[in-house]
Motif scaffolding. Structure first.
Motif, PDB file in Angstrom:
ATOM      1  N   LEU A 156       8.187 -13.491  11.178  1.00 28.09           N
ATOM      2  CA  LEU A 156       7.656 -13.543  12.483  1.00 28.09           C
ATOM      3  C   LEU A 156       6.459 -14.253  12.614  1.00 28.09           C
ATOM      4  O   LEU A 156       5.420 -14.292  11.670  1.00 28.09           O
ATOM      5  CB  LEU A 156       7.566 -11.881  12.967  1.00 28.09           C
ATOM      6  N   GLN A 200       3.985 -12.549  17.500  1.00 31.02           N
ATOM      7  CA  GLN A 200       5.089 -11.599  17.721  1.00 31.02           C
ATOM      8  C   GLN A 200       4.588 -10.248  16.990  1.00 31.02           C
ATOM      9  O   GLN A 200       5.317  -9.036  17.447  1.00 31.02           O
ATOM     10  CB  GLN A 200       6.453 -12.151  17.104  1.00 31.02           C
ATOM     11  N   TYR A 210      11.486 -18.915  29.481  1.00 28.73           N
ATOM     12  CA  TYR A 210      11.412 -19.038  28.129  1.00 28.73           C
ATOM     13  C   TYR A 210      11.905 -20.571  27.899  1.00 28.73           C
ATOM     14  O   TYR A 210      11.701 -20.957  26.660  1.00 28.73           O
ATOM     15  CB  TYR A 210      12.465 -18.164  27.267  1.00 28.73           C
ATOM     16  N   ASP A 267       6.370 -19.113  25.397  1.00 30.14           N
ATOM     17  CA  ASP A 267       6.758 -18.094  24.188  1.00 30.14           C
ATOM     18  C   ASP A 267       6.843 -16.708  24.716  1.00 30.14           C
ATOM     19  O   ASP A 267       7.952 -16.037  24.716  1.00 30.14           O
ATOM     20  CB  ASP A 267       5.565 -17.749  23.391  1.00 30.14           C
ATOM     21  N   HIS A 323      17.011 -16.505  21.501  1.00 35.12           N
ATOM     22  CA  HIS A 323      15.868 -16.895  20.790  1.00 35.12           C
ATOM     23  C   HIS A 323      14.479 -16.366  21.502  1.00 35.12           C
ATOM     24  O   HIS A 323      13.412 -16.358  21.001  1.00 35.12           O
ATOM     25  CB  HIS A 323      15.606 -18.510  20.689  1.00 35.12           C
ATOM     26  N   TRP A 374      11.639 -13.877  22.875  1.00 37.00           N
ATOM     27  CA  TRP A 374      11.085 -12.574  22.325  1.00 37.00           C
ATOM     28  C   TRP A 374      10.397 -11.779  23.337  1.00 37.00           C
ATOM     29  O   TRP A 374       9.547 -12.346  24.254  1.00 37.00           O
ATOM     30  CB  TRP A 374       9.587 -13.243  21.170  1.00 37.00           C
ATOM     31  N   ASN A 383       8.375  -9.078  25.606  1.00 30.11           N
ATOM     32  CA  ASN A 383       6.859  -8.570  25.586  1.00 30.11           C
ATOM     33  C   ASN A 383       6.856  -7.464  26.877  1.00 30.11           C
ATOM     34  O   ASN A 383       7.588  -7.405  27.827  1.00 30.11           O
ATOM     35  CB  ASN A 383       6.011  -9.614  25.757  1.00 30.11           C
ATOM     36  N   ARG A 416      10.482  -2.809  21.969  1.00 29.50           N
ATOM     37  CA  ARG A 416      10.576  -4.010  21.047  1.00 29.50           C
ATOM     38  C   ARG A 416      10.038  -5.282  21.928  1.00 29.50           C
ATOM     39  O   ARG A 416      10.144  -5.561  23.179  1.00 29.50           O
ATOM     40  CB  ARG A 416      12.120  -4.351  20.940  1.00 29.50           C
ATOM     41  N   GLY A 417       9.056  -5.726  20.893  1.00 30.77           N
ATOM     42  CA  GLY A 417       8.428  -7.063  21.701  1.00 30.77           C
ATOM     43  C   GLY A 417       6.757  -7.016  21.540  1.00 30.77           C
ATOM     44  O   GLY A 417       6.392  -5.644  21.299  1.00 30.77           O
ATOM     45  N   THR A 418       5.823  -8.062  22.069  1.00 30.08           N
ATOM     46  CA  THR A 418       4.470  -7.729  22.114  1.00 30.08           C
ATOM     47  C   THR A 418       4.035  -7.234  23.283  1.00 30.08           C
ATOM     48  O   THR A 418       4.482  -7.379  24.298  1.00 30.08           O
ATOM     49  CB  THR A 418       3.891  -9.214  22.178  1.00 30.08           C
ATOM     50  N   GLN A 432       9.375  -5.351  14.338  1.00 30.10           N
ATOM     51  CA  GLN A 432      10.624  -6.367  14.476  1.00 30.10           C
ATOM     52  C   GLN A 432      11.863  -5.680  14.293  1.00 30.10           C
ATOM     53  O   GLN A 432      12.721  -6.523  14.294  1.00 30.10           O
ATOM     54  CB  GLN A 432      10.373  -7.230  13.251  1.00 30.10           C
TER      55      GLN A 432
END
Ligand code: GLC
Ligand code: CA
Length: 524
Positions: free
Chosen positions: A4, A8, A276, A284, A315, A317, A319, A350-352, A450
């Motif tokens: 990552l 991420q 994205y 990002d 692709h 990511w 958040n 899942r995610g930032t 992750q």
């Protein structure tokens, strides 16, 4: 977790600089103040800080009206103070993100001063100038997000200029290549300086309709909503040409290695994910604000999480944002007990995650008396409930000190509540201890950082899902109701519970009882 990129793996912590720590007694937070608190920020267990704007500004919108893009407002300190803050942060392993405000400048920015000086000034076209309508009124029906027409008459040059927000915040003309070059230079200035990325203000508003067509009425308008909701923003937001601009920002950041581009975008998911870009050539992380106005019940949240996750391009990511300086605080939205559940949710999805300063101690919205109102959004539309002061009150460090240790002078906004970092840090059952445990658990468990997410389900008021990576599987159960409930689990051990004493409890195969308002992370 090496595959990552750093952002991420990160938890982002938003600091509203005016309200974090004052170092010189003027009642307004500043950069030396933030620097003095960085050790505590790092100890909390977050990985990156994002600072709301710190540039020279007349502060009509508290820094979101920028008068110089490559300097620091004296109220916050100097460029050297910023350098010291950034170096200290980096030494602690914290990344530093700035707020980039490209949609509009301050009316006092030299670009606008020149632009309004005459119709043939070379910078005239850097902003959006239009002739009046035949009756002398504004060129079209576009409304400001701060109330009233978005057009301001300039008697000296006989034209109107457009402002999506305050009249002190004229919108730049992003169709003008010179504007784009100038803004690209701004990005490069800060990238060269060493910042790790940007949160881009109102990214979805940058481009407006080339023909300035009237916005259609919004048939779903409900009385009491902000005035601009009377119209669909068909011609003032999310125009197709915006994506090319996002791509060019991305391309600039790419020249500098792993820097992050985050977009502030309030749009439905299907439109949001367009930001994205194709093949990761866009932002990002277009901010995912769905938790900010989610109705707090298991079924709706399950649907929200599932829909978002399945809408994401391969692709992309994910958040999640739980709070920010423009929305009521989570503890006020869902209550103190459920704010603990919300913490588990934010840090196990899942995610930032992006965490708003003060939420880690359960700060609630401050009560702002009429004479204490500072936010122009409230001052221009009194009583509208649009005011953002309640969620911008000073960070509460130590309730035994005057002004909770925020300032030795009169704070610019009142202190919201009596709790503080000092009160909570020795108490294992406090919100702060919960956040620390969660952040540390997240760091130590690849499944949380992750892993995949799945089996998202709601049973009554209990929301459950799983995260897994390699041979690790975590079962997360959040009781959003006010009654105890049974959850079906595999056998395992609770790595964390919001009820501190239940951490370590064994889960059996089948039904397990969790308490009202309890959230658990179980290794199964
Ligand atoms: C963004 C900011 C908000 C500001 C507005 C205008 O939405 O988050 O605080 O008022 O842009 O710049
Ligand atoms: Ca100060």
């Amino acid at each position: 977790m090496s595959k990552l990129v750093w952002w991420q793996r990160s938890v982002i912590y938003q600091i509203y600089p005016r309200s974090f720590q004052d170092s010189n007694g003027d009642g307004i937070g500043d950069l030396p103040g933030i620097r003095a608190r960085l050790d505590e920020v790092a100890a909390l267990g977050v990985d990156a800080i994002w600072l709301s704007p710190i540039y020279p500004s007349p502060m009509a919108d508290f820094g979101y009206d920028v008068a110089h893009y490559c300097d620091i407002d004296p109220i916050f300190g100097t460029l050297d103070d910023f350098k010291q803050l950034m170096d200290h942060a980096h030494a602690l392993g914290l990344k530093v993100l700035l707020d980039f405000v490209p949609n509009h400048s301050s009316e006092r920015h030299p670009w606008f001063v020149q632009s309004r000086s005459s119709r043939d000034n070379p910078k005239r076209d850097w902003y959006l100038w239009r002739d009046p309508a035949p009756d002398g009124g504004p060129p079209n029906n576009w409304l400001s997000r701060m109330g009233g027409s978005a057009w301001e008459w300039d008697a000296a040059t006989g034209q109107y200029y457009y402002h999506a927000f305050l009249r002190e915040q004229p919108d730049l003309n992003w169709r003008n290549p010179q504007v784009r070059r100038a803004m690209d230079d701004v990005l490069r200035f800060w990238l060269d300086y060493g910042v790790d990325g940007f949160r881009v203000d109102v990214l979805w508003l940058l481009i407006k309709d080339a023909w300035f067509r009237d916005n259609p009425p919004n048939p779903a308008y409900v009385a009491g909503e902000p005035e601009h909701h009377r119209q669909l923003q068909t011609y003032t937001e999310d125009q197709p040409e915006v994506h090319e601009i996002v791509r060019s920002m991305r391309a600039t950041l790419n020249e500098y290695g792993e820097r992050v581009l985050i977009g502030e975008i309030y749009l439905p998911v299907a439109q949001l994910i367009q930001y994205y870009g194709a093949n990761g050539e866009g932002a990002d992380m277009p901010f995912n604000f769905q938790l900010l106005n989610a109705r707090w019940n298991a079924a709706e949240l399950a649907a929200t999480i599932r829909d978002y996750d399945s809408a994401l391009p391969e692709h992309a990511w994910p958040n999640w944002v739980l709070g920010n300086h423009d929305n009521p605080r989570v503890a006020s939205r869902v209550g103190n007990a459920q704010a603990r559940v919300a913490a588990v949710l934010l840090l196990t999805l899942r995610g930032t995650p992006t965490l708003y300063y003060g939420d880690e101690i359960g700060m609630t919205d401050g009560v702002i008396a009429a004479h204490e109102v500072r936010d122009p959004a409230e001052l221009r539309q009194p009583g509208s409930g649009q005011g953002r002061d309640p969620e911008r009150t000073p960070m509460q460090w130590d309730s035994s000190l005057p002004n909770a240790g925020f300032s030795s002078g009169q704070p610019w906004l009142p202190i919201a509540t009596a709790t503080s970092v000092c009160d909570q840090q020795g108490d294992p059952s406090s919100m702060l201890s919960l956040y620390r445990r969660l952040l540390s658990l997240r760091r130590r468990n690849a499944a949380l950082v992750q892993g995949a997410i799945g089996n998202i389900a709601a049973d009554g008021q209990v929301l459950t899902y799983e995260r897994w990576f390699a041979d690790q599987r975590l079962f997360i159960a959040l009781n959003m109701g006010d009654a105890d409930a049974d959850v079906q689990s595999r056998p395992g051990v609770a790595l964390l519970s919001t009820l501190t004493a239940r951490t370590g409890v064994v889960f059996v195969a089948g039904a397990n009882r969790i308490a009202a308002g309890e959230a658990v992370i179980v290794a199964v």
